[in-house]
Motif scaffolding. Structure first.
Motif, PDB file in Angstrom:
ATOM      1  N   LYS A 321       9.737  -4.000  10.339  1.00 49.83           N
ATOM      2  CA  LYS A 321       9.773  -4.583  11.676  1.00 49.83           C
ATOM      3  C   LYS A 321       9.825  -6.099  11.650  1.00 49.83           C
ATOM      4  O   LYS A 321      10.508  -6.727  12.452  1.00 49.83           O
ATOM      5  N   TYR A 322       9.110  -6.725  10.722  1.00 54.26           N
ATOM      6  CA  TYR A 322       8.949  -8.188  10.801  1.00 54.26           C
ATOM      7  C   TYR A 322       9.569  -8.964   9.627  1.00 54.26           C
ATOM      8  O   TYR A 322       9.615 -10.194   9.674  1.00 54.26           O
ATOM      9  N   HIS A 323       9.970  -8.279   8.579  1.00 52.28           N
ATOM     10  CA  HIS A 323      10.674  -8.925   7.455  1.00 52.28           C
ATOM     11  C   HIS A 323       9.965 -10.166   6.915  1.00 52.28           C
ATOM     12  O   HIS A 323      10.587 -11.206   6.730  1.00 52.28           O
ATOM     13  N   LYS A 324       8.690 -10.089   6.723  1.00 55.72           N
ATOM     14  CA  LYS A 324       7.957 -11.227   6.155  1.00 55.72           C
ATOM     15  C   LYS A 324       7.129 -10.729   4.975  1.00 55.72           C
ATOM     16  O   LYS A 324       6.782  -9.541   4.904  1.00 55.72           O
ATOM     17  N   PRO A 325       6.765 -11.633   4.062  1.00 59.97           N
ATOM     18  CA  PRO A 325       5.845 -11.212   2.995  1.00 59.97           C
ATOM     19  C   PRO A 325       4.526 -10.720   3.616  1.00 59.97           C
ATOM     20  O   PRO A 325       4.186 -11.111   4.734  1.00 59.97           O
ATOM     21  N   ILE A 326       3.834  -9.877   2.883  1.00 66.84           N
ATOM     22  CA  ILE A 326       2.575  -9.304   3.396  1.00 66.84           C
ATOM     23  C   ILE A 326       1.454  -9.511   2.371  1.00 66.84           C
ATOM     24  O   ILE A 326       1.685  -9.414   1.155  1.00 66.84           O
ATOM     25  N   ILE A 327       0.279  -9.802   2.883  1.00 67.11           N
ATOM     26  CA  ILE A 327      -0.917  -9.805   2.027  1.00 67.11           C
ATOM     27  C   ILE A 327      -1.940  -8.881   2.687  1.00 67.11           C
ATOM     28  O   ILE A 327      -2.178  -8.991   3.904  1.00 67.11           O
ATOM     29  N   VAL A 328      -2.501  -7.958   1.930  1.00 74.04           N
ATOM     30  CA  VAL A 328      -3.578  -7.131   2.479  1.00 74.04           C
ATOM     31  C   VAL A 328      -4.830  -8.013   2.463  1.00 74.04           C
ATOM     32  O   VAL A 328      -5.356  -8.339   1.399  1.00 74.04           O
ATOM     33  N   THR A 329      -5.256  -8.436   3.651  1.00 72.46           N
ATOM     34  CA  THR A 329      -6.366  -9.382   3.735  1.00 72.46           C
ATOM     35  C   THR A 329      -7.732  -8.687   3.785  1.00 72.46           C
ATOM     36  O   THR A 329      -8.760  -9.334   3.591  1.00 72.46           O
ATOM     37  N   GLU A 330      -7.747  -7.378   4.096  1.00 69.17           N
ATOM     38  CA  GLU A 330      -8.972  -6.566   4.016  1.00 69.17           C
ATOM     39  C   GLU A 330      -8.595  -5.108   3.834  1.00 69.17           C
ATOM     40  O   GLU A 330      -7.619  -4.635   4.445  1.00 69.17           O
ATOM     41  N   ASN A 331      -9.426  -4.416   3.069  1.00 68.20           N
ATOM     42  CA  ASN A 331      -9.251  -2.972   2.874  1.00 68.20           C
ATOM     43  C   ASN A 331     -10.465  -2.507   2.082  1.00 68.20           C
ATOM     44  O   ASN A 331     -10.821  -3.137   1.088  1.00 68.20           O
ATOM     45  N   GLY A 332     -11.114  -1.453   2.552  1.00 75.12           N
ATOM     46  CA  GLY A 332     -12.280  -0.993   1.808  1.00 75.12           C
ATOM     47  C   GLY A 332     -13.019   0.091   2.563  1.00 75.12           C
ATOM     48  O   GLY A 332     -12.497   0.661   3.528  1.00 75.12           O
ATOM     49  N   LEU A 333     -14.235   0.371   2.135  1.00 77.31           N
ATOM     50  CA  LEU A 333     -14.975   1.497   2.715  1.00 77.31           C
ATOM     51  C   LEU A 333     -16.476   1.284   2.587  1.00 77.31           C
ATOM     52  O   LEU A 333     -16.932   0.636   1.654  1.00 77.31           O
ATOM     53  N   ALA A 334     -17.218   1.860   3.545  1.00 79.74           N
ATOM     54  CA  ALA A 334     -18.672   1.878   3.444  1.00 79.74           C
ATOM     55  C   ALA A 334     -19.031   3.064   2.564  1.00 79.74           C
ATOM     56  O   ALA A 334     -18.783   4.208   2.938  1.00 79.74           O
ATOM     57  N   ASP A 335     -19.603   2.791   1.396  1.00 76.17           N
ATOM     58  CA  ASP A 335     -19.861   3.860   0.429  1.00 76.17           C
ATOM     59  C   ASP A 335     -21.107   3.514  -0.389  1.00 76.17           C
ATOM     60  O   ASP A 335     -21.026   3.017  -1.519  1.00 76.17           O
TER      61      ASP A 335
END
Ligand code: BGC
Length: 414
Positions: A321-335
């Motif tokens: 959709k946006y044709h730009k580079p991407i950085i995953v700035t957050e991802n995780g879980l309460a564990d």
């Protein structure tokens, strides 16, 4: 097999000032003072049906856990946090600068606080760790909140002044700037769900806050680029992957609508002023007509469905959709038991490689979080950290999944 991750990929972890620093005074800490007891008293009603209730109930019912207080002590112990990053071979760290420390009053800039963040940034640089600096991660100076915060268009100038101050004082140490974190989460939880300050229920204000945060980003990004066109600026956009088990026209329509509200309403307003897209991904939602279903998948300690592989779909969708580079700035879980985190990260790595193979320009991945911290209105019982933090001694201890991940990063970077 060679990995698809680029050589200069950012392997990092993320935190936010109020969640880890300790002893902040802002609109959130004031709200905690008034609401901690209520939150503790309601905990069983709110989260008692979650899988791990028996394990967490003592912490979840303790009012002091709903006050950030000393949090994880990172304001003083940041070197210990950086040691953790090095131990697990990370080369990047996302953290936020607490506006209320920098500008405790409207006409007061606190030089000591600026110097503190300068020292942090210098230390990161000396360790070869790339900083990604967040400017707004849910907390506001009390004076700014009292003026109506981001509800009012005319208040945006205060935020852009803060941006200019920070980037001109500290910009020589950083390249990546995240202006606003999760505008849609902030506006909906604070202005519709009434769960975060200012705890209002006002659809119009929620909408205005998103629109104003978009304008705050655009104006800040222009200021940052004027200071140095080479800076990389974005927002951290929360995304949920909506899907359905039944392919009906109603489900397709509802999903299309939800995805637009969640992602595109905001993204379309800021994309021109983004050098990359920061994405925060935690969960997917199964839709059936106008209902959200609970699919038979593993849940995290907050009862969120865990479908880490769906990150691939999120990345591909934003890319197309946006044709730009991407950085995953957050991802995780309460564990808290650390019995799902390794699987989560392994699945996420596969998802990211698959996205890379489809042409997504993925440049980094920041796990949330580096350390256990203050999880907003849930208080201190959910454990998102790669490292556990002892609440009494503030000692940090990397969890087994983090040690495994550290080895994995080492191999992927070599
Ligand atoms: C926020 C973090 C939060 C995390 C887990 C994100 O929405 O940016 O501050 O701790 O999710 O709930």
């Amino acid at each position: 097999m060679t990995s698809l991750f680029p050589k200069d990929f950012l392997w990092g972890a993320a935190t936010a000032a109020h969640q880890v620093e300790g002893n902040n005074h802002n609109q959130w800490s004031e709200w905690e003072d008034k609401n901690a007891t209520r939150l503790a008293n309601h905990a069983e009603k709110e989260v008692g049906s979650f899988g791990g209730w028996e394990r967490v109930k003592i912490d979840a019912q303790n009012p002091s856990n709903y006050q950030s207080g000393q949090a994880s002590g990172s304001y003083d112990l940041y070197n210990k946090d950086f040691d953790l990053l090095e131990t697990i071979n990370m080369n990047a760290y996302r953290f936020s600068i607490e506006w209320s420390r920098i500008q405790p009053q409207e006409n007061e800039w606190e030089q000591q606080a600026i110097d503190h963040y300068r020292a942090m940034l210098e230390e990161l640089k000396s360790r070869g760790i790339e900083p990604a600096v967040t400017l707004f991660h849910f907390t506001l100076p009390v004076w700014f909140a009292n003026k109506g915060g981001f509800e009012k268009r005319k208040n945006i100038k205060y935020f852009t002044r803060f941006t200019e101050k920070i980037v001109s004082e500290l910009g020589e140490y950083a390249k990546y700037f995240i202006t606003v974190n999760e505008p849609e989460v902030y506006s909906s939880i604070s202005y519709i769900a009434k769960m975060w300050p200012p705890a209002k229920r006002n659809l119009f204000k929620a909408l205005m806050v998103q629109i104003n945060l978009a304008a705050a980003h655009n104006e800040s990004a222009r200021i940052i680029h004027e200071l140095n066109p080479a800076y990389k600026v974005s927002v951290a956009k929360h995304s949920i992957h909506f899907y359905s088990e039944k392919n009906t026209w109603l489900n397709r329509l509802v999903i299309h609508f939800l995805q637009y509200i969640m992602d595109d309403f905001f993204m379309k307003k800021v994309i021109k002023e983004c050098d990359f897209i920061g994405i925060n991904y935690y969960q997917s939602m199964c839709i059936n007509g106008f209902l959200v279903q609970s699919p038979k998948v593993l849940k995290n300690d907050l009862n969120w469905s865990m479908q880490p592989g769906d990150l691939e779909k999120v990345l591909v969708r934003f890319h197309k959709k946006y044709h730009k580079p991407i950085i995953v700035t957050e991802n995780g879980l309460a564990d808290g038991l650390d019995d799902r985190r390794r699987w989560w990260i392994e699945t996420t790595l596969v998802a990211m490689e698959s996205a890379l193979s489809q042409g997504v320009q993925l440049q980094g991945y920041f796990h949330w979080s580096l350390i256990d911290n203050f999880e907003w209105s849930y208080g201190k019982w959910p454990h998102f950290g790669l490292a556990a933090v002892d609440q009494k001694t503030l000692e940090r201890k990397l969890r087994p999944s983090a040690l495994w991940y550290g080895d994995k990063i080492k191999r992927l970077r070599s």
